[in-house]
Motif scaffolding. Structure first.
Motif, PDB file in Angstrom:
ATOM      1  N   ASP A  87       0.842  -1.199   0.000  1.00  0.00           N
ATOM      2  CA  ASP A  87       0.000   0.000   0.000  1.00  0.00           C
ATOM      3  C   ASP A  87       0.876   1.248   0.000  1.00  0.00           C
ATOM      4  O   ASP A  87       1.823   1.354   0.794  1.00  0.00           O
ATOM      5  CB  ASP A  87      -0.926   0.021   1.221  1.00  0.00           C
ATOM      6  N   GLU A  88       0.544   2.193  -0.868  1.00  0.00           N
ATOM      7  CA  GLU A  88       1.344   3.400  -0.988  1.00  0.00           C
ATOM      8  C   GLU A  88       1.157   4.297   0.223  1.00  0.00           C
ATOM      9  O   GLU A  88       0.028   4.553   0.667  1.00  0.00           O
ATOM     10  CB  GLU A  88       0.976   4.155  -2.263  1.00  0.00           C
ATOM     11  N   CYS A  89       2.249   4.791   0.771  1.00  0.00           N
ATOM     12  CA  CYS A  89       2.218   5.646   1.954  1.00  0.00           C
ATOM     13  C   CYS A  89       2.079   7.109   1.541  1.00  0.00           C
ATOM     14  O   CYS A  89       2.564   7.518   0.483  1.00  0.00           O
ATOM     15  CB  CYS A  89       3.496   5.477   2.777  1.00  0.00           C
ATOM     16  N   MET A  90       1.460   7.891   2.409  1.00  0.00           N
ATOM     17  CA  MET A  90       1.343   9.322   2.151  1.00  0.00           C
ATOM     18  C   MET A  90       2.657  10.010   2.501  1.00  0.00           C
ATOM     19  O   MET A  90       3.199   9.831   3.594  1.00  0.00           O
ATOM     20  CB  MET A  90       0.203   9.945   2.946  1.00  0.00           C
ATOM     21  N   LEU A  91       3.163  10.818   1.565  1.00  0.00           N
ATOM     22  CA  LEU A  91       4.398  11.560   1.763  1.00  0.00           C
ATOM     23  C   LEU A  91       4.087  12.991   2.194  1.00  0.00           C
ATOM     24  O   LEU A  91       3.025  13.528   1.852  1.00  0.00           O
ATOM     25  CB  LEU A  91       5.221  11.589   0.477  1.00  0.00           C
ATOM     26  N   PRO A  92       4.984  13.625   2.936  1.00  0.00           N
ATOM     27  CA  PRO A  92       4.788  15.038   3.277  1.00  0.00           C
ATOM     28  C   PRO A  92       4.857  15.894   2.015  1.00  0.00           C
ATOM     29  O   PRO A  92       5.454  15.486   1.005  1.00  0.00           O
ATOM     30  CB  PRO A  92       5.964  15.345   4.224  1.00  0.00           C
ATOM     31  N   PRO A  93       4.291  17.100   2.044  1.00  0.00           N
ATOM     32  CA  PRO A  93       4.428  17.991   0.882  1.00  0.00           C
ATOM     33  C   PRO A  93       5.891  18.371   0.679  1.00  0.00           C
ATOM     34  O   PRO A  93       6.630  18.587   1.650  1.00  0.00           O
ATOM     35  CB  PRO A  93       3.581  19.203   1.261  1.00  0.00           C
ATOM     36  N   PRO A  94       6.364  18.443  -0.560  1.00  0.00           N
ATOM     37  CA  PRO A  94       7.790  18.702  -0.828  1.00  0.00           C
ATOM     38  C   PRO A  94       8.322  19.984  -0.201  1.00  0.00           C
ATOM     39  O   PRO A  94       9.509  20.044   0.155  1.00  0.00           O
ATOM     40  CB  PRO A  94       7.842  18.777  -2.358  1.00  0.00           C
ATOM     41  N   ASP A  95       7.491  21.008  -0.060  1.00  0.00           N
ATOM     42  CA  ASP A  95       7.999  22.265   0.503  1.00  0.00           C
ATOM     43  C   ASP A  95       8.282  22.175   1.992  1.00  0.00           C
ATOM     44  O   ASP A  95       8.803  23.121   2.595  1.00  0.00           O
ATOM     45  CB  ASP A  95       7.024  23.414   0.206  1.00  0.00           C
ATOM     46  N   SER A  96       7.923  21.029   2.629  1.00  0.00           N
ATOM     47  CA  SER A  96       8.199  20.860   4.057  1.00  0.00           C
ATOM     48  C   SER A  96       9.437  20.010   4.318  1.00  0.00           C
ATOM     49  O   SER A  96       9.814  19.804   5.467  1.00  0.00           O
ATOM     50  CB  SER A  96       6.989  20.208   4.745  1.00  0.00           C
ATOM     51  N   TYR A  97      10.097  19.520   3.260  1.00  0.00           N
ATOM     52  CA  TYR A  97      11.268  18.661   3.428  1.00  0.00           C
ATOM     53  C   TYR A  97      12.407  19.432   4.107  1.00  0.00           C
ATOM     54  O   TYR A  97      12.541  20.648   3.929  1.00  0.00           O
ATOM     55  CB  TYR A  97      11.773  18.163   2.068  1.00  0.00           C
ATOM     56  N   PRO A  98      13.237  18.739   4.902  1.00  0.00           N
ATOM     57  CA  PRO A  98      14.422  19.401   5.470  1.00  0.00           C
ATOM     58  C   PRO A  98      15.300  19.961   4.349  1.00  0.00           C
ATOM     59  O   PRO A  98      15.724  19.214   3.470  1.00  0.00           O
ATOM     60  CB  PRO A  98      15.130  18.261   6.206  1.00  0.00           C
ATOM     61  N   PHE A  99      15.515  21.267   4.374  1.00  0.00           N
ATOM     62  CA  PHE A  99      16.250  21.895   3.268  1.00  0.00           C
ATOM     63  C   PHE A  99      17.733  22.007   3.597  1.00  0.00           C
ATOM     64  O   PHE A  99      18.146  22.012   4.760  1.00  0.00           O
ATOM     65  CB  PHE A  99      15.665  23.272   2.949  1.00  0.00           C
ATOM     66  N   LEU A 100      18.529  22.114   2.555  1.00  0.00           N
ATOM     67  CA  LEU A 100      19.966  22.290   2.696  1.00  0.00           C
ATOM     68  C   LEU A 100      20.252  23.762   2.963  1.00  0.00           C
ATOM     69  O   LEU A 100      19.864  24.624   2.172  1.00  0.00           O
ATOM     70  CB  LEU A 100      20.666  21.835   1.416  1.00  0.00           C
ATOM     71  N   PRO A 101      20.877  24.107   4.098  1.00  0.00           N
ATOM     72  CA  PRO A 101      21.156  25.519   4.385  1.00  0.00           C
ATOM     73  C   PRO A 101      21.946  26.182   3.260  1.00  0.00           C
ATOM     74  O   PRO A 101      22.818  25.555   2.644  1.00  0.00           O
ATOM     75  CB  PRO A 101      21.973  25.454   5.677  1.00  0.00           C
ATOM     76  N   ASN A 102      21.624  27.446   2.996  1.00  0.00           N
ATOM     77  CA  ASN A 102      22.277  28.159   1.894  1.00  0.00           C
ATOM     78  C   ASN A 102      23.782  28.259   2.066  1.00  0.00           C
ATOM     79  O   ASN A 102      24.535  28.312   1.098  1.00  0.00           O
ATOM     80  CB  ASN A 102      21.685  29.567   1.768  1.00  0.00           C
ATOM     81  N   SER A 103      24.229  28.275   3.315  1.00  0.00           N
ATOM     82  CA  SER A 103      25.661  28.429   3.575  1.00  0.00           C
ATOM     83  C   SER A 103      26.427  27.123   3.461  1.00  0.00           C
ATOM     84  O   SER A 103      27.640  27.098   3.552  1.00  0.00           O
ATOM     85  CB  SER A 103      25.864  29.003   4.987  1.00  0.00           C
TER      86      SER A 103
END
Length: 430
Positions: A393-409
């Motif tokens: 059964d396919e699992c629900m994924l979080p919305p992509p804009d909530s993913y842990p992002f890579l800091p700009n620095s």
């Protein structure tokens, strides 16, 4: 009129999409009937269920098979399975059939039945492994003696309206079709024999038909960001929210609380997502040529043990899996030109049973992957899965804009060491 036609088209397309799985395009359960001998009023047939699904197994309490007889057939006897009801056999004198119902319902026998009631590949309580996990255990069989059925290929009529519950709804079965007769090798493998007549029935699974909501969800974290992306709220619906149980509730010490109910009603641990299963993907470490992921599966249902569990994941770097530390792993190749999907499952007698909710209700592993230098990046959520399936059964994924992002620095492939302690702390309290 145009609106009606459009709505019907959408329904048809949606239903087809629900039954078609792009990661397992050929997955189905095939039911094969082989007539092996004629009797004075019918035939004896070997009936076999093949679970050709790559990562969806038939779990406890097992399969239930039903059909409608084309004429006035009865079942004189069965080996390796039984019907749930005998029906009205009052017109028979002396020898009473096993089942006289027009629409019989058949279930597998439990392990440990007497030897004279067993048949090849029977008696597993209806539990059937996924083909991709273990082909030798993806088969279930029984033998049936049918009366009042005709005694030749021309007089036998194929059963109709096949149904398969495995163990709940979700499967749609097509019509029985006569196919070339099956050939068999004798035990000494020196001679071939052939079935007198063979027909097949194909059943396909639709998650949409099985349930209105997903059965699992995905949460995310990484060493390069303190943010933990949880499962979406009410990812699996919140219909069980009123009756959920807190992890410190006294109810959990009551006798029988973990016993499954006949209707499979769950007893859920209170969470914001209300999913029976949560899969957590943690980007743990980064090396020069490799990167490491930790995968944890947590069961939040106090009434369900998951035996023979499977976890299928789609990610572009799974074509370079170097080592999986405490799960078994197989690549899945739905298409010859794409190698981005793999199936994880438990090691036999070690972690192939995912226990009910509680302190032992989780399994976890780590995966080491070699970087593809042309595509590898930690930017824009590339390091996280595209699709995740638990037990098919396919699992629900979080919305992509909530993913842990890579800091700009941070550089594109930052060092893992400064955040390693944070990662360890997180998994100690998971």
């Amino acid at each position: 009129m145009r609106l009606v036609i459009l709505v019907l088209c959408v329904i048809v397309l949606f239903s087809y999409a629900g039954a078609y799985d792009p990661l397992d395009p050929n997955g189905n359960v095939t039911i094969k009937w082989d007539i092996v001998s004629w009797t004075p009023d019918g035939y004896v047939a070997d009936v076999t269920l093949y679970n050709f699904q790559m990562f969806r197994h038939i779990m406890n309490p097992g399969w239930t098979l039903g059909w409608t007889w084309a004429k006035k057939e009865v079942i004189w006897s069965m080996i390796g399975a039984q019907t749930t009801e005998q029906g009205d056999c009052s017109k028979f004198k002396g020898n009473i059939p096993h089942c006289c119902k027009k629409i019989p319902t058949v279930v597998d026998l439990l392990p440990g039945v007497p030897y004279n009631q067993q048949f090849t590949n029977c008696c597993k309580g209806g539990v059937v492994a996924a083909w991709g996990q273990d082909p030798s255990q993806a088969i279930s069989s029984f033998q049936i003696s049918v009366g009042q059925a005709g005694t030749s290929n021309k007089t036998v009529k194929l059963p109709k309206n096949f149904t398969l519950l495995a163990p709940g709804p979700g499967y749609t079965c097509g019509r029985a079709k006569v196919v070339p007769s099956t050939t068999f090798l004798t035990p000494d493998k020196r001679r071939k024999t052939q079935a007198l007549m063979t027909w097949n029935v194909t059943c396909t699974y639709s998650q949409f038909l099985a349930r209105k909501n997903p059965a699992c969800c995905l949460s995310l974290s990484s060493f390069y960001n303190e943010t933990i992306t949880p499962c979406p709220s009410c990812a699996c619906g919140c219909q069980n929210k009123r009756n959920c149980v807190k992890s410190d509730s006294k109810i959990l010490s009551m006798v029988g609380v973990h016993t499954p109910k006949k209707d499979n009603e769950p007893l859920m641990q209170c969470t914001h997502h209300m999913c029976p299963i949560r899969v957590h993907w943690h980007v743990k470490q980064n090396y020069k040529d490799y990167w490491r992921v930790k995968i944890a599966i947590t069961n939040f249902n106090y009434r369900m043990n998951y035996s023979l569990w499977t976890l299928a994941i789609q990610h572009p770097n799974l074509n370079n899996v170097t080592q999986v530390f405490s799960f078994d792993y197989k690549p899945i190749l739905p298409y010859a030109s794409i190698n981005d999907t793999g199936m994880f499952f438990g090691m036999k007698y070690f972690n192939d049973l995912l226990m009910e909710a509680g302190p032992t209700g989780n399994v976890q592993s780590e995966v080491l992957l070699q970087k593809d230098k042309d595509t590898f990046t930690f930017k824009q959520g590339w390091a996280f899965p595209r699709k995740v399936y638990f037990n098919g059964d396919e699992c629900m994924l979080p919305p992509p804009d909530s993913y842990p992002f890579l800091p700009n620095s941070s550089p594109q492939t930052p060092s893992a060491f400064p955040a390693l302690i944070l990662s360890l702390i997180f998994f100690l309290v998971l």
